[in-house]
Design an enzyme around this catalytic site. Structure first.
Site, PDB file in Angstrom:
ATOM      1  N   ASP A 121       0.682  -0.799  -0.141  1.00 56.39           N
ATOM      2  CA  ASP A 121      -0.219   0.116  -0.312  1.00 56.39           C
ATOM      3  C   ASP A 121       0.641   1.109  -0.264  1.00 56.39           C
ATOM      4  OD1 ASP A 121       0.652  -0.728   2.202  1.00 56.39           O
ATOM      5  OD2 ASP A 121      -0.562   1.130   3.176  1.00 56.39           O
ATOM      6  N   GLU A 188       0.110  -1.361   5.832  1.00 54.61           N
ATOM      7  CA  GLU A 188       1.409  -0.431   6.242  1.00 54.61           C
ATOM      8  C   GLU A 188       0.682   0.808   6.944  1.00 54.61           C
ATOM      9  OE1 GLU A 188       5.075   0.937   7.768  1.00 54.61           O
ATOM     10  OE2 GLU A 188       3.438   1.680   6.173  1.00 54.61           O
TER      11      GLU A 188
HETATM   12 ZN   LIG Z   1       6.625   2.417   4.311  1.00 47.55          ZN
END
Ligand SMILES: [Zn+2]
Length: 489
Positions: A121, A188
């Site tokens: 992401d 994340e």
């Molecule tokens: Zn990162």
């Protein structure tokens, strides 16, 4: 006479020690060795693939209604097409639908496996800043030997770099002795609760333990990112800070504001915040000292003398580090009052007032010890203190910087840069990475993504005009190839 002589003698001795320490504060000569693997990498092909990866809008939105899981599915299809050998030779498992876990089976099952991490992401692009991008953020344009777009550095270059390295090794007929796992979370940037945390759960259930784990969190910095340092510095994160937000709530009888008490509930909360801000957590210079031990020898004479004599200068160094927001965060648990609430109207006394304080916790402390400290400082039985619902995590464990894994990491960095003046040093990661979810899976967890940053390019991380030089990206791939081979030597 005697009274005057003694201080003079002590003073001369002190000067002597300071001088001796300063002069003997030097760094070991670095002996450069060639790459373990020097097979060619197709520059145009890898750059084109990274450009295409950037075009997949695998964006992490805090607001669920904005999320597009289908973009991740498309990205997975793209990966399978781009790396046919990898997908033929490695076992893939999807965790929570969108996170990816791969296993490259090694030839020797008695050896502990290695885990390489990254994340799929990227952060969104602010609508207001869109116009400031010299190349559209999701076009993946290549110009001036540079690949542009969101994710170029954070961190499609990591996911793609790892896969390119393995595809390249497979094409050479390489087979590792140790099994190698790859873990690419999908959230994340939102804390990794749905991705990395679930992957870690799965790996724990498999009773796996890793020789070492490598995630993002450090890089090579140069050109004065650290003031007073001319050489490049490779920062390898050996630990990361913890995170908790505490909610403070005060109750009162409320009523009309025409006849207020001396302190309203909001006043009490405000006093608590002031007390907390005026009583910072104690400093812990452990990680700063490690850093100064490595960078000190190449600094100017005065700084060198200061860092060579920390036994004498520590209080001064602590003061200087505390004075800057950036360095203060590296030496103590930080206190940041972020939210507050009183009554709903200007002429109504609050019957309840609250505030939220965010703490970034230093290794060695815990959510519990922070809560104790806060309770002591506030010292007001009328204020309830509780963790804000949501996420919080204790600081990570601290990984060794004197073992064979750290050495291999260091040597791999030198082999790629071929820069003997570069300094490699352990450091404390102030932000959070997905690695925090893997604490119980290895004693050696390192945070380093091979990339080069200058003060102006550092701002591109989560900012505008994110970009990576193709030559730097090639080095990223070389670095992963070196690491894989080094652990299998
Ligand atoms: Zn990162």
């Amino acid at each position: 006479m005697k009274l005057i002589k003694w201080p003079l003698l002590i003073f001369s001795c002190l000067i002597g020690i300071v001088l001796f320490n300063t002069l003997s504060f030097t760094r070991d000569q670095i002996k450069l060795t060639p790459l373990l693997n020097n097979a060619p990498i197709n520059k145009v092909a890898v750059a084109t693939r990274l450009s295409k990866a950037i075009q997949h809008k695998t964006i992490s939105y805090a607001d669920i209604s904005n999320r597009r899981p289908e973009n991740f599915h498309q990205f997975h299809i793209f990966l399978a097409k781009s790396f046919p050998l990898l997908h033929e030779n490695l076992i893939q498992k999807k965790i929570n639908e969108l996170s990816l876990l791969y296993k490259w089976q090694g030839t020797d099952d008695s050896l502990k496996p290695v885990l390489l991490m990254s994340h799929q992401d990227v952060v969104p692009v602010d609508q207001e800043t869109k116009k400031q991008w010299l190349h559209p953020p999701f076009a993946g344009e290549i110009s001036n030997d540079t690949i542009w777009g969101r994710g170029a550095i954070d961190i499609k270059s990591g996911v793609m770099g790892i896969m390119e390295a393995i595809e390249n090794l497979l094409a050479q007929g390489y087979r590792p002795k140790r099994s190698i796992y790859l873990a690419f979370g999908h959230d994340e940037e939102l804390g990794g609760e749905q991705g990395a945390k679930q992957i870690a759960k799965y790996l724990t259930a498999q009773k796996l333990s890793f020789e070492f784990i490598l995630d993002e969190g450090g890089s090579i910095i140069s050109d004065g990112v650290i003031p007073g340092i001319e050489s490049s510095v490779a920062l390898i994160g050996i630990a990361e800070k913890g995170y908790v937000s505490l909610k403070l709530t005060a109750n009162a009888s409320g009523g009309h504001s025409s006849m207020p008490p001396k302190h309203t509930a909001l006043g009490e909360i405000s006093q608590a915040i002031v007390n907390l801000e005026n009583s910072p957590f104690p400093a812990n210079l452990t990680y700063s000292k490690q850093l100064f031990n490595n960078i000190g020898p190449v600094m100017g004479t005065i700084k060198k003398a200061v860092f060579a004599n920390m036994w004498l200068t520590e209080p001064i160094v602590e003061k200087i580090l505390s004075a800057s927001q950036t360095t203060n965060a590296t030496i103590r648990t930080t206190t940041a009052a972020t939210m507050a609430k009183g009554s709903s109207k200007d002429n109504i006394l609050p019957s309840e007032a609250s505030a939220v304080i965010n703490f970034r916790i230093m290794p060695g402390e815990t959510i519990k010890s922070v809560t104790h400290y806060v309770t002591d400082i506030i010292n007001n039985p009328n204020i309830a203190i509780e963790p804000l619902a949501g996420f919080g995590n204790n600081p990570s464990s601290v990984s060794p910087s004197n073992n064979v894994n750290f050495q291999q990491l260091t040597q791999s960095i030198y082999r790629v840069t071929q820069d003997a003046s570069m300094i490699v040093t352990p450091y404390l990661v102030v932000g959070g990475t997905d690695a925090k979810h893997y604490s119980n899976l290895s004693e050696s967890i390192y945070r380093f993504a091979f990339n080069r940053f200058k003060p102006e390019t550092l701002k591109q991380m989560h900012g505008i005009n994110e970009q990576i030089k193709i030559d730097d990206y090639l080095d990223t791939i070389r670095f992963f190839r070196e690491i894989i081979q080094a652990t299998n030597e």
